[in-house]
Design a protein around this motif. Structure first.
Motif, PDB file in Angstrom:
ATOM      1  N   ASP A 105      37.071  25.240  84.507  1.00 19.75           N
ATOM      2  CA  ASP A 105      37.228  24.915  83.088  1.00 19.75           C
ATOM      3  C   ASP A 105      37.718  26.101  82.265  1.00 19.75           C
ATOM      4  O   ASP A 105      37.622  26.089  81.038  1.00 19.75           O
ATOM      5  CB  ASP A 105      35.893  24.418  82.511  1.00 19.75           C
ATOM      6  N   ILE A 106      38.215  27.133  82.910  1.00 18.70           N
ATOM      7  CA  ILE A 106      38.775  28.292  82.210  1.00 18.70           C
ATOM      8  C   ILE A 106      40.287  28.224  82.345  1.00 18.70           C
ATOM      9  O   ILE A 106      40.834  28.270  83.448  1.00 18.70           O
ATOM     10  CB  ILE A 106      38.240  29.611  82.792  1.00 18.70           C
ATOM     11  N   GLY A 107      40.971  28.072  81.192  1.00 23.04           N
ATOM     12  CA  GLY A 107      42.420  27.924  81.190  1.00 23.04           C
ATOM     13  C   GLY A 107      43.122  29.199  80.765  1.00 23.04           C
ATOM     14  O   GLY A 107      42.495  30.213  80.460  1.00 23.04           O
ATOM     15  N   THR A 108      44.440  29.134  80.722  1.00 24.98           N
ATOM     16  CA  THR A 108      45.275  30.293  80.406  1.00 24.98           C
ATOM     17  C   THR A 108      46.080  30.018  79.147  1.00 24.98           C
ATOM     18  O   THR A 108      46.705  28.950  79.019  1.00 24.98           O
ATOM     19  CB  THR A 108      46.230  30.614  81.574  1.00 24.98           C
ATOM     20  N   LEU A 109      46.073  30.978  78.240  1.00 19.93           N
ATOM     21  CA  LEU A 109      46.854  30.909  77.007  1.00 19.93           C
ATOM     22  C   LEU A 109      47.846  32.066  77.010  1.00 19.93           C
ATOM     23  O   LEU A 109      47.460  33.228  77.135  1.00 19.93           O
ATOM     24  CB  LEU A 109      45.931  31.009  75.791  1.00 19.93           C
ATOM     25  N   HIS A 124      46.799  23.195  79.682  1.00 18.22           N
ATOM     26  CA  HIS A 124      45.633  22.341  79.472  1.00 18.22           C
ATOM     27  C   HIS A 124      45.106  22.565  78.064  1.00 18.22           C
ATOM     28  O   HIS A 124      45.146  23.687  77.562  1.00 18.22           O
ATOM     29  CB  HIS A 124      44.542  22.671  80.497  1.00 18.22           C
ATOM     30  N   PRO A 125      44.642  21.512  77.374  1.00 19.21           N
ATOM     31  CA  PRO A 125      44.082  21.689  76.028  1.00 19.21           C
ATOM     32  C   PRO A 125      42.969  22.735  76.007  1.00 19.21           C
ATOM     33  O   PRO A 125      42.076  22.728  76.844  1.00 19.21           O
ATOM     34  CB  PRO A 125      43.530  20.297  75.694  1.00 19.21           C
ATOM     35  N   LEU A 126      43.028  23.644  75.018  1.00 21.37           N
ATOM     36  CA  LEU A 126      42.105  24.765  74.914  1.00 21.37           C
ATOM     37  C   LEU A 126      41.391  24.738  73.569  1.00 21.37           C
ATOM     38  O   LEU A 126      41.882  24.183  72.588  1.00 21.37           O
ATOM     39  CB  LEU A 126      42.863  26.097  75.085  1.00 21.37           C
ATOM     40  N   LYS A 127      40.222  25.380  73.514  1.00 17.82           N
ATOM     41  CA  LYS A 127      39.366  25.309  72.345  1.00 17.82           C
ATOM     42  C   LYS A 127      39.798  26.257  71.222  1.00 17.82           C
ATOM     43  O   LYS A 127      39.808  25.887  70.050  1.00 17.82           O
ATOM     44  CB  LYS A 127      37.909  25.602  72.731  1.00 17.82           C
ATOM     45  N   ALA A 128      40.112  27.516  71.553  1.00 12.60           N
ATOM     46  CA  ALA A 128      40.373  28.511  70.515  1.00 12.60           C
ATOM     47  C   ALA A 128      41.596  28.144  69.687  1.00 12.60           C
ATOM     48  O   ALA A 128      41.589  28.271  68.456  1.00 12.60           O
ATOM     49  CB  ALA A 128      40.544  29.890  71.146  1.00 12.60           C
ATOM     50  N   THR A 129      42.672  27.691  70.336  1.00 16.10           N
ATOM     51  CA  THR A 129      43.866  27.317  69.599  1.00 16.10           C
ATOM     52  C   THR A 129      43.610  26.103  68.706  1.00 16.10           C
ATOM     53  O   THR A 129      44.184  25.986  67.619  1.00 16.10           O
ATOM     54  CB  THR A 129      45.014  27.020  70.568  1.00 16.10           C
ATOM     55  N   ASP A 130      42.748  25.204  69.159  1.00 17.43           N
ATOM     56  CA  ASP A 130      42.411  24.048  68.327  1.00 17.43           C
ATOM     57  C   ASP A 130      41.659  24.491  67.076  1.00 17.43           C
ATOM     58  O   ASP A 130      41.880  23.958  65.980  1.00 17.43           O
ATOM     59  CB  ASP A 130      41.572  23.061  69.135  1.00 17.43           C
TER      60      ASP A 130
END
Length: 329
Positions: A105-109, A124-130
């Motif tokens: 569940d750890i993605g790349t930005l 993959h949808p990420l939390k911080a950018t949202d």
């Protein structure tokens, strides 16, 4: 899941941000016009699962070729913060929007930041950018792209901090299960938590170190206030890393406690089994002796002393085995 985090779009979100003004959302068709403007800031957040988005990034010749390669690279997930021309090329780790508390569940930005532009992309949808998107929709103002990056790092730290506290609560429940001797429940949960904590530390530690170098560097297009904001955000990420390391140490201690208690339970079971063996050994011996039929044994048939010969053989073999296996000092 918010419409922002849909995987069916090329430009997930885009904003033109006037200095000291409210951000204006833009669409993919507006991007060429916004890139031609010289006023305000521009944030473009792309979906790397879209071929159109990848084609657009690959065709932007104003971006350095190395920058485009890193933005489009999907396999290399290592943390990266590098100065390229007049900007920063950054690869960070973020938490998936649909978090299930699994190591995957750890993605790349991936980001490129310069004086006016913040170009980011993910698969993959990420939390911080949202959270950054929602902050802009709520009217938050920014004076520079460094402030945008600083708030993104701060939102990332908040997300990691929330995940860490949830894992700490899970460790508390696991500790209660171990103390209550529910070993199977505690063992399964502890293993899952340890894997998640190890993956978090593996991603956050180099991220904290790399961003620390940025916060103390001299960027010509960032003022002192923006850099101070970046230092605060990086410091918050350092606090999260400290909590993750403390949680990792705690899971190690719990693992040792679990192993010790399971070994203790196994020793108790073996001790009980030994007592059962001791209790039934005389009964087995007596029933075996009086259940013998020595009349048909070769060499002793017809002898009245055959039973005693067999008993003598049993005693002799017992004495022999004692001398064979007795501890040698």
């Amino acid at each position: 899941m918010s419409s922002f985090e849909s995987n069916d779009v090329d430009l997930i979100c885009g904003y033109h941000i006037p200095v000291n003004g409210r951000a204006t959302p833009i669409r993919m068709a507006d991007v060429p016009e916004m890139l031609a403007r010289t006023d305000g800031l521009l944030w473009l957040h792309f979906n790397l699962s879209s071929q159109r988005a990848r084609h657009w990034i690959a065709g932007q010749e104003w971006l350095d070729e190395f920058v485009r390669e890193v933005l489009l690279e999907g396999k290399d997930t290592r943390t990266r913060v590098e100065s390229v021309d007049d900007g920063l090329l950054t690869v960070l780790s973020d938490i998936h929007y649909d978090l299930k508390y699994e190591p995957t569940d750890i993605g790349t930005l991936r980001l490129f930041v310069n004086a006016r532009h913040l170009i980011s992309c993910r698969r993959h949808p990420l939390k911080a950018t949202d959270r950054l998107r929602r902050a802009l929709d709520d009217g938050q103002q920014f004076d520079s792209t460094v402030e945008l990056l600083a708030d993104l790092v701060e939102y990332l730290s908040d997300t990691l901090d929330s995940v860490t506290h949830t894992l700490a609560d899970e460790v508390d429940r696991t500790e209660d299960a171990i103390l209550a001797e529910r070993f199977q429940t505690g063992r399964a949960t502890l293993g899952q938590v340890r894997r998640m904590v190890v993956h978090l530390r593996r991603h956050v530690a180099p991220q904290r170190q790399a961003l620390g170098r940025v916060s103390h560097s001299n960027l010509p297009w960032a003022d002192e206030d923006a850099m101070a904001r970046m230092q605060n955000a990086t410091g918050k990420l350092g606090d999260v890393l400290y909590d993750i390391e403390a949680l990792q140490d705690r899971t190690k201690v719990l693992q040792d406690e679990l192993s010790a208690r399971m070994a203790e339970e196994q020793n108790r079971n073996l001790f009980l089994l030994s007592w059962v063996t001791v209790v039934f050994a005389p009964m087995t011996l007596i029933s075996g002796i009086f259940g013998m039929n020595v009349a048909g044994l070769p060499g002793v048939s017809g002898h009245e002393t055959a039973f005693w010969w067999v008993m003598a053989l049993i005693v002799a073999s017992g004495i022999g085995m004692w001398f064979l296996v007795k501890p040698r000092r």
